[in-house]
Design an enzyme around this catalytic site. Structure first.
Site, PDB file in Angstrom:
ATOM      1  N   ASP A  31       0.931  -1.281   0.118  1.00  0.00           N
ATOM      2  CA  ASP A  31      -0.162   0.014  -0.141  1.00  0.00           C
ATOM      3  C   ASP A  31       1.182   1.159   0.023  1.00  0.00           C
ATOM      4  O   ASP A  31       1.798   1.447   0.588  1.00  0.00           O
ATOM      5  CB  ASP A  31      -0.697   0.333   0.876  1.00  0.00           C
ATOM      6  CG  ASP A  31      -2.345   0.518   1.151  1.00  0.00           C
ATOM      7  OD1 ASP A  31      -1.892   2.153   0.690  1.00  0.00           O
ATOM      8  OD2 ASP A  31      -3.493  -0.059   1.182  1.00  0.00           O
ATOM      9  N   ILE A  32       0.701   2.012  -0.461  1.00  0.00           N
ATOM     10  CA  ILE A  32       1.692   3.117  -0.917  1.00  0.00           C
ATOM     11  C   ILE A  32       1.112   4.228  -0.149  1.00  0.00           C
ATOM     12  O   ILE A  32       1.793   5.176   0.415  1.00  0.00           O
ATOM     13  CB  ILE A  32       1.106   3.904  -2.214  1.00  0.00           C
ATOM     14  CG1 ILE A  32       0.137   4.762  -2.642  1.00  0.00           C
ATOM     15  CG2 ILE A  32       1.843   3.452  -3.369  1.00  0.00           C
ATOM     16  CD1 ILE A  32       0.047   5.759  -3.643  1.00  0.00           C
ATOM     17  N   GLU A  96     -12.765   4.048  -0.700  1.00  0.00           N
ATOM     18  CA  GLU A  96     -12.114   5.057  -1.761  1.00  0.00           C
ATOM     19  C   GLU A  96     -11.864   4.560  -2.990  1.00  0.00           C
ATOM     20  O   GLU A  96     -12.182   5.703  -4.378  1.00  0.00           O
ATOM     21  CB  GLU A  96     -11.090   5.630  -0.608  1.00  0.00           C
ATOM     22  CG  GLU A  96     -11.165   6.534   0.324  1.00  0.00           C
ATOM     23  CD  GLU A  96     -10.367   6.605   1.013  1.00  0.00           C
ATOM     24  OE1 GLU A  96      -9.218   6.257   0.386  1.00  0.00           O
ATOM     25  OE2 GLU A  96     -10.361   8.359   2.492  1.00  0.00           O
ATOM     26  N   VAL A  97     -11.433   3.331  -3.133  1.00  0.00           N
ATOM     27  CA  VAL A  97     -11.305   3.192  -4.549  1.00  0.00           C
ATOM     28  C   VAL A  97     -11.964   2.026  -5.045  1.00  0.00           C
ATOM     29  O   VAL A  97     -12.492   0.473  -4.527  1.00  0.00           O
ATOM     30  CB  VAL A  97      -9.925   2.376  -4.884  1.00  0.00           C
ATOM     31  CG1 VAL A  97      -9.539   1.461  -5.284  1.00  0.00           C
ATOM     32  CG2 VAL A  97      -8.245   3.119  -4.048  1.00  0.00           C
ATOM     33  N   HIS A 101     -10.870  -4.195  -2.561  1.00  0.00           N
ATOM     34  CA  HIS A 101      -9.761  -4.618  -1.939  1.00  0.00           C
ATOM     35  C   HIS A 101      -9.230  -5.074  -0.443  1.00  0.00           C
ATOM     36  O   HIS A 101     -10.695  -4.266   0.428  1.00  0.00           O
ATOM     37  CB  HIS A 101      -8.611  -3.610  -1.983  1.00  0.00           C
ATOM     38  CG  HIS A 101      -8.930  -2.438  -1.514  1.00  0.00           C
ATOM     39  ND1 HIS A 101      -9.823  -1.483  -2.039  1.00  0.00           N
ATOM     40  CD2 HIS A 101      -8.447  -1.668  -0.885  1.00  0.00           C
ATOM     41  CE1 HIS A 101     -10.006  -0.420  -1.983  1.00  0.00           C
ATOM     42  NE2 HIS A 101      -9.415   0.332  -0.848  1.00  0.00           N
ATOM     43  N   HIS A 103      -7.527  -5.705   2.784  1.00  0.00           N
ATOM     44  CA  HIS A 103      -6.386  -4.644   3.319  1.00  0.00           C
ATOM     45  C   HIS A 103      -5.087  -5.671   4.449  1.00  0.00           C
ATOM     46  O   HIS A 103      -6.488  -6.336   5.287  1.00  0.00           O
ATOM     47  CB  HIS A 103      -6.617  -2.946   3.946  1.00  0.00           C
ATOM     48  CG  HIS A 103      -6.630  -2.280   3.124  1.00  0.00           C
ATOM     49  ND1 HIS A 103      -5.958  -1.454   3.041  1.00  0.00           N
ATOM     50  CD2 HIS A 103      -8.149  -2.033   3.276  1.00  0.00           C
ATOM     51  CE1 HIS A 103      -6.826  -0.199   2.739  1.00  0.00           C
ATOM     52  NE2 HIS A 103      -8.158  -0.720   2.882  1.00  0.00           N
TER      53      HIS A 103
END
Length: 144
Positions: A31-32, A96-97, A101, A103
């Site tokens: 994760d960035i 948000e995306v 996904h 985490h």
């Protein structure tokens, strides 16, 4: 770069990612914007905007890969003592995306990350009522 397509671009190799794992169905990368060092994201290669759109077999694979990654986080330089999984489904949940996904968040003592909610203490009758409503939805097939 479109923030709603970033994960599809990562899978296609059009956007950079620090890849950790890949197979025919799933891709995992750093994760960035990590909560803790070693924070990973696990995504299906075929985009699904929500859990309702996600193939259940692929959903199971996300968690199976997450489980393997959790073990790797403990055995790597990250040295995790624990791991949290988090998946937000919908804006209200913090998504948000809009590409499902998972985490995978490594935990170490004093890392500062944690759940900040306030648990409630509902009456058993209220729990039973909601349980019946959810069972009814399952029987009608809304969660098939």
């Amino acid at each position: 770069m479109d923030p709603y397509r970033i994960f599809a671009d990562i899978v296609a190799g059009r956007a950079p990612a620090s890849k950790v794992y890949e197979d025919d169905d799933v891709f995992a990368f750093m994760d960035i914007r990590p909560f803790t060092p070693g924070h990973l994201l696990v995504i299906p290669k075929i985009p699904a905007r929500s859990l309702a759109e996600l193939d259940p077999a692929i959903g199971g694979k996300l968690f199976a890969v997450g489980q393997r990654l959790a073990a790797a986080l403990r055995d790597s330089e990250v040295g995790a003592d624990g791991v949290n999984f988090f998946l937000a489904d919908g804006v209200t949940a913090g998504q948000e995306v809009f590409h499902v996904h998972l985490h995978v968040i490594p935990r170490t003592p004093g890392d500062g990350f944690g759940l900040r909610g306030r648990p409630t203490s509902p009456r058993r009758a209220d729990l039973d009522y909601l349980a019946g409503s959810i069972r009814g939805a399952l029987e009608r097939g809304s969660a098939s």
